[in-house]
Design an enzyme around this catalytic site. Sequence first.
Site, mmCIF file in Angstrom:
data_model
loop_
_atom_site.group_PDB
_atom_site.id
_atom_site.type_symbol
_atom_site.label_atom_id
_atom_site.label_comp_id
_atom_site.label_asym_id
_atom_site.label_seq_id
_atom_site.Cartn_x
_atom_site.Cartn_y
_atom_site.Cartn_z
ATOM 1 N N HIS A 133 -1.030 -18.690 -15.464
ATOM 2 C CA HIS A 133 -2.034 -17.709 -15.038
ATOM 3 C C HIS A 133 -2.844 -18.211 -13.853
ATOM 4 O O HIS A 133 -3.174 -17.462 -12.950
ATOM 5 C CB HIS A 133 -2.961 -17.357 -16.204
ATOM 6 C CG HIS A 133 -2.455 -16.217 -17.017
ATOM 7 N ND1 HIS A 133 -1.435 -16.348 -17.920
ATOM 8 C CD2 HIS A 133 -2.804 -14.898 -17.032
ATOM 9 C CE1 HIS A 133 -1.187 -15.175 -18.461
ATOM 10 N NE2 HIS A 133 -1.995 -14.283 -17.942
ATOM 11 N N LYS A 153 -3.047 -12.659 -29.183
ATOM 12 C CA LYS A 153 -3.794 -12.459 -30.424
ATOM 13 C C LYS A 153 -5.255 -12.803 -30.184
ATOM 14 O O LYS A 153 -5.566 -13.668 -29.354
ATOM 15 C CB LYS A 153 -3.214 -13.310 -31.558
ATOM 16 C CG LYS A 153 -3.437 -14.804 -31.393
ATOM 17 C CD LYS A 153 -3.028 -15.557 -32.640
ATOM 18 C CE LYS A 153 -3.004 -17.061 -32.413
ATOM 19 N NZ LYS A 153 -4.245 -17.750 -32.782
#
Lengths: 182, 280
Positions: free
Chosen positions: A36, A101
């Site tokens: 990222h 999650k």
Amino acid sequence: MKKITTPLTEAAVKDLKAGDSVLITGIIYTGRDAAHKRLTDVLKANQPLPVDLKGQIIYYVGPAPAKPGYPIGPAGPTTSERMDPYTPALLAYGMKGMIGKGNRTPNVIEALKKYTGVYFAAVGGAAALIAKRIKKCETVAYDDLGPEAVMKLTVEDFPVVVVNDCYGNDLYEEGMKKYRKV
Amino acid sequence: MKEVKYQDIVNTVAKLCIDSNCLIGDDIINAFQNGLKVEESPTGKDILKQLIENAEISRNEMIPACQDTGVAVVFLQVGSGVKVVGGELFDAINAGVAKGYKDGYLRKSIVSDPLRRKNTGDNTPAFIHTEIVPGDSLKITVAPKGGGSENMSEIKMLTPAAGWEGIKKFVVDRVMRSKANPCPPIIVGVGIGGNFEKVAYLAKKALLRDIGTVHPDPFYQEKEKELLEEINKTGIGPQGFGGRVTALAVFIEAYPCHIASMPTAVNINCHAARHKTAVL
């Protein structure tokens, strides 16, 4: 149960509501913390991304090694909030979905509204089951990052639940309120 | 003195690493099944069914139930009459962890330094806790622990005036703040007493109990029951999507402490509550 295929159109994203159980078929990309950082650095420098993420879904996962004969090892979701600082820039670029999650920060939830995106949760700890729905796995960028490299996964009926839709709804907040007895 | 061979320890630890990650305990699967009976949320029920199916795939194919195969936490009970031959005890444990994580296709999740963060490549070092006990056997428990749930754990140096209500508030609040992150349904280990470093160990040790076992002290049996009920009223539910089954169990370990102190620690474990034991 809704079924969707990737890449996602704006209309497909708008059709998804927090709480929907969804099966995803098509291509999804993996990415964790280090990938990222690199992807958003590339965007900041106005350089092309190593994979085109327009309309695509990123899955936050660091699989276990694959046993011989398996396309991938157990591959359940990792905690999403570590990716929050990078997410709005990717949504602004055109990425449409994420699978992970745990809760997202308000700036991510705002960005989902602004850029029409969706955040799904896969079942944390159901890694052996999830791996059965991944048919193919190849590294497509940042090979040097090892398990954190960007991989292209071919998935069939990959099970997820919509947590944050593009309307600002949040399943974690609403679900907890609904069943709370305090 | 009973002699225990270095290589036997290596092989035993390797097997415990693989078995604990791939063979989810019957107590956990029973707890999922019992959860299905009380869960009110349809999504929650679906999650519990997926977790049962996941455990079955994992057991049948000997692949880890969760990709985070964790830190290898190793609890040793070393009989005072045991002598390790052919090498050092801790070397054998670490060699066993390296072998198990390689042979079992388990993920290597340890970095050699918290800031410089280079992966050690073989999941060592193990985090080893040792007790010397009477007798001539070596009891080894391997309890792999994932990062997501460990990050939701906390210690609070409560004082005696906080009482049971203070402990209850701290534990329930810790679970509330964790929400979906530790992969509920969770197992909650609570350490009470000791001092700063002891209480964290107590909370971790509490997680070694099988679900369904009761605390030997009726006083703490009641406390565990009360905490479990409170946690399951939060509405967090399986995976945090809302529901009744937030925790499968609460286990307490208590220990004597200073007159001025009441340290309390909460160590949260995900539903992949893995631990396997062997005796040499």
